[in-house]
Write a protein that holds these residues in place. Sequence first.
Motif, PDB file in Angstrom:
ATOM      1  N   SER A  36       0.844  -1.183   0.000  1.00 30.47           N
ATOM      2  CA  SER A  36       0.000   0.000   0.000  1.00 30.47           C
ATOM      3  C   SER A  36       0.882   1.236   0.000  1.00 30.47           C
ATOM      4  CB  SER A  36      -0.891   0.022   1.248  1.00 30.47           C
ATOM      5  OG  SER A  36      -1.727  -1.107   1.280  1.00 30.47           O
ATOM      6  N   GLU A  37       0.371   2.309  -0.553  1.00 31.42           N
ATOM      7  CA  GLU A  37       1.116   3.562  -0.550  1.00 31.42           C
ATOM      8  C   GLU A  37       1.432   3.958   0.891  1.00 31.42           C
ATOM      9  OE1 GLU A  37       0.733   8.099  -2.332  1.00 31.42           O
ATOM     10  OE2 GLU A  37      -0.841   6.637  -2.692  1.00 31.42           O
ATOM     11  N   GLU A  80       0.214  -0.038  -4.605  1.00 31.91           N
ATOM     12  CA  GLU A  80      -1.210   0.117  -4.889  1.00 31.91           C
ATOM     13  C   GLU A  80      -1.625   1.578  -4.775  1.00 31.91           C
ATOM     14  OE1 GLU A  80      -3.047  -2.356  -5.926  1.00 31.91           O
ATOM     15  OE2 GLU A  80      -1.762  -4.040  -5.409  1.00 31.91           O
ATOM     16  N   ASN A  81      -2.461   2.010  -5.693  1.00 32.53           N
ATOM     17  CA  ASN A  81      -3.042   3.381  -5.696  1.00 32.53           C
ATOM     18  C   ASN A  81      -1.994   4.473  -5.812  1.00 32.53           C
ATOM     19  OD1 ASN A  81      -5.677   2.279  -5.345  1.00 32.53           O
ATOM     20  ND2 ASN A  81      -5.234   2.077  -3.176  1.00 32.53           N
ATOM     21  N   ALA A  82      -0.849   4.156  -6.393  1.00 35.08           N
ATOM     22  CA  ALA A  82       0.184   5.198  -6.539  1.00 35.08           C
ATOM     23  C   ALA A  82       0.281   5.612  -7.998  1.00 35.08           C
ATOM     24  CB  ALA A  82       1.526   4.681  -6.077  1.00 35.08           C
TER      25      ALA A  82
END
Length: 82
Positions: A36-37, A80-82
């Motif tokens: 995760s970020e 993720e989500n970056a």
Amino acid sequence: MPKKLISVDPKIPPWRQKTPLHNRWHPDIPPVASVSEGEVFRVECVDWTGGQIKNSNSSDDVKNVDLSQVHYLSGPIKVENA
């Protein structure tokens, strides 16, 4: 201590590691892990020779390095989500 994301066994050749290693960054190489970020983690790496240089106190290890089998890298790691 942050979680270990990638482990290597220095006694095993790079091509036999549980998590695949590679020797270049390229967009076609798929991620071997994701985070995760902002997540903090640890990554283990083999030495640049892939374990060819031993702790034998001999300069022959360096003299005889197979330069076609070097520059091993751990990863890539997807954020993720970056």
